[in-house]
Design a protein around this motif. Structure first.
Motif, PDB file in Angstrom:
ATOM      1  N   GLY A  92     -11.866  -3.254   7.962  1.00  6.89           N
ATOM      2  CA  GLY A  92     -11.732  -1.821   7.756  1.00  6.89           C
ATOM      3  C   GLY A  92     -10.411  -1.385   8.342  1.00  6.89           C
ATOM      4  N   MET A  93      -9.840  -0.301   7.828  1.00  9.47           N
ATOM      5  CA  MET A  93      -8.566   0.171   8.371  1.00  9.47           C
ATOM      6  C   MET A  93      -8.562   1.693   8.468  1.00  9.47           C
ATOM      7  SD  MET A  93      -5.844  -0.468   5.228  1.00  9.47           S
ATOM      8  CE  MET A  93      -6.205  -2.225   5.091  1.00  9.47           C
ATOM      9  N   VAL A  94      -7.880   2.173   9.517  1.00  9.60           N
ATOM     10  CA  VAL A  94      -7.802   3.605   9.775  1.00  9.60           C
ATOM     11  C   VAL A  94      -6.378   3.959  10.189  1.00  9.60           C
ATOM     12  CG1 VAL A  94      -8.717   5.570  11.054  1.00  9.60           C
ATOM     13  CG2 VAL A  94     -10.195   3.599  10.600  1.00  9.60           C
ATOM     14  N   PHE A  95      -5.810   4.969   9.535  1.00  8.71           N
ATOM     15  CA  PHE A  95      -4.538   5.543   9.979  1.00  8.71           C
ATOM     16  C   PHE A  95      -4.832   6.679  10.953  1.00  8.71           C
ATOM     17  CE2 PHE A  95      -2.486   3.655   6.204  1.00  8.71           C
ATOM     18  CZ  PHE A  95      -1.262   3.258   6.753  1.00  8.71           C
ATOM     19  N   ASP A  96      -4.174   6.638  12.092  1.00 11.99           N
ATOM     20  CA  ASP A  96      -4.208   7.743  13.051  1.00 11.99           C
ATOM     21  C   ASP A  96      -2.939   8.549  12.828  1.00 11.99           C
ATOM     22  OD1 ASP A  96      -4.035   9.465  15.167  1.00 11.99           O
ATOM     23  OD2 ASP A  96      -4.124   7.928  16.736  1.00 11.99           O
ATOM     24  N   ALA A  97      -3.050   9.649  12.089  1.00  6.07           N
ATOM     25  CA  ALA A  97      -1.887  10.482  11.767  1.00  6.07           C
ATOM     26  C   ALA A  97      -1.780  11.582  12.811  1.00  6.07           C
ATOM     27  CB  ALA A  97      -2.020  11.059  10.361  1.00  6.07           C
TER      28      ALA A  97
END
Length: 490
Positions: free
Chosen positions: A43-48
């Motif tokens: 799984g992947m998540v961008f922390d913007a």
């Protein structure tokens, strides 16, 4: 003939006994004895964030997905440039900025699994501010980010702006998940057990535009507007969480500069107590209009385009006094269940993990090793007194004195930690091999990897189907032999 029949019968009985013993042994085989190789999922998540964007790729064994979801961090990638909110005037660049990290992610995730990888982008306070200032620009930035992520072979699940309370709550979940505060496996008991409630940690997060505090109060009457409720592994958690927009360190520095300019008798040269002696910085008053945190009308200051030079004075006590003016402590009166601006908060309780800018500022000052509050204060005071020629670095060094004094004010005066409870704050950015932050908690929640029900039997093992099948065959043979013996006697 009778003797042969007797020998044959003895042989049959012996075989029956042997088969019965084998069947008994097989029936006692534990279900853990036959193991299937786990399938790794990703799984992947961008922390913007407000000042920068980071991508995190996580992996876990699929056989744990509905129990503990034992997750490890596979990749951390910092996106080049500013946060996506900085591209409000050129939204396509927001999407393009993500490509380098997305390309790296595609190299660590096997090609055959990429299309099944859930991918998320969560934007925090920078985009919350942009949405306040220009909602259409915020929508365009998210649309461009979505467009870029949809070009890659993955299961894109959406880009959204988190509320401050969501950001705080997900950070709390991440910390307690990584530190096994919710549940942990006991090899002795062959079961998942719940640690003592006292092992639940609080979360302190400091970003560029906002700051969050989240913890489990001690049987206090809760203001339900500030509460997040979770049912995790069969237990209910009511946590206090609050987010303060415009109180991240970057927005704090802008607000501090504006306040110093307003109070100065000079219109072009202003003393800055937090900057090192002999350090000067020239800013335009028009820069205050770029953020809702400093764009409010102020009769004491006419926002034009003139430049003002901030001149460093290296005055630690003056810096602390100036920073305290950014908080409205008087709004709380004598109430102990109040931070500032009349915001309710029950008394802090238990141990806390302070991460993000809390950690990075104190790490630079070598204050992340459990030093006493007296040592922390002394170190900050000595650092603030240094001249610019002794600390020269064009990037961040001029800001550390202000940031450190701001952290002290936030933790001691606002959140009401004291000499004793200070020792319960741990400044760290990693737990195990994973970064501490809100992204892991966010993914765990959206992929339902932390169930509401208690963990069932540990997966990764299947019932001994082969043992059961062989036992069935042996018992069938035994019955057949018994039937044959019966026929011979007839």
């Amino acid at each position: 003939m009778f003797a042969n029949k007797k020998h044959f019968t003895s042989a049959i009985v012996g075989a029956l006994i042997a088969l019965s013993i084998i069947a008994l042994v097989l029936s006692l085989v534990r279900i853990e004895d036959v193991t299937l190789p786990p399938t790794v999922k990703y799984g992947m998540v961008f922390d913007a964030g407000s000042s920068h964007t980071s991508l995190f790729v996580y992996e876990w064994d699929s056989d744990k997905e509905n129990d503990t979801g034992v997750v490890s961090q596979n990749l951390s990638c910092d996106v080049q440039g500013q946060g996506i909110s900085s591209y409000a005037n050129d939204p396509p660049k927001a999407g393009d900025s993500l490509r380098e990290c997305l390309d790296k992610a595609m190299k660590v995730v096997p090609a055959g699994k990429q299309r099944d990888v859930p991918a998320y982008l969560g934007a925090t306070a920078g985009m919350r501010l942009l949405r306040e200032q220009n909602s259409s620009a915020a929508d365009q930035v998210l649309a461009e980010v979505t467009k870029t992520m949809q070009e890659y072979p993955m299961a894109f699940k959406g880009a959204q702006i988190l509320t401050g309370e969501e950001e705080g709550a997900y950070g709390w979940i991440t910390i307690n998940y990584l530190l096994e505060s919710f549940t942990k496996y006991s090899p002795k008991a062959h079961a998942w057990v719940r640690p003592e409630a006292a092992n639940i940690f609080g979360a302190l997060d400091l970003g560029g535009a906002s700051t969050q505090i989240s913890f489990m109060p001690e049987n206090s009457v809760m203001n339900w507007n500030e509460t997040s409720k979770f049912t995790l592994y069969g237990y209910s958690y009511n946590i206090y969480t609050h987010s303060y927009l415009c109180y991240g360190q970057n927005e704090m520095l802008k607000r501090l500069a504006k306040e110093l300019i307003v109070e100065s008798s000079s219109s072009t040269q202003v003393d800055h107590p937090c900057y090192p002696k002999d350090y000067n910085e020239t800013i335009s008053l028009s820069s205050f209009r770029t953020s809702p945190c400093t764009n409010q009308s102020d009769p004491r200051l006419i926002l034009g385009d003139r430049n003002v030079t901030l001149e460093g004075r290296g005055n630690a006590s003056g810096c602390l006094a100036a920073i305290k003016k950014l908080f409205n402590f008087s709004a709380c009166g004598q109430r102990q269940d109040c931070t500032f601006d009349s915001v309710y908060q029950p008394p802090v309780r238990g141990q806390f993990i302070a991460f993000s800018a809390f950690y990075y500022n104190f790490k630079f000052l070598n204050l992340t090793k459990g030093q006493s509050l007296a040592t922390v204060r002394e170190t900050i005071e000595h650092f603030c007194a240094r001249s610019w020629e002794n600390v020269q670095n064009p990037e961040r060094l001029p800001k550390y004195c202000a940031n450190a004094n701001y952290i002290l004010t936030l933790l001691l005066d606002a959140y009401k930690f004291n000499e004793t409870s200070w020792n319960n704050i741990f400044f760290q950015m990693k737990a195990g091999s994973a970064d501490v932050g809100w992204t892991l908690g966010y993914m765990l929640n959206l992929t339902n990897m932390i169930p509401a029900e208690p963990p069932a039997r540990v997966k990764g093992h299947i019932p001994s189907l082969w043992a059961a099948a062989i036992t069935f065959i042996i018992l069938t043979l035994a019955l057949g032999l018994a039937a044959l013996l019966l026929l011979l006697w007839v």
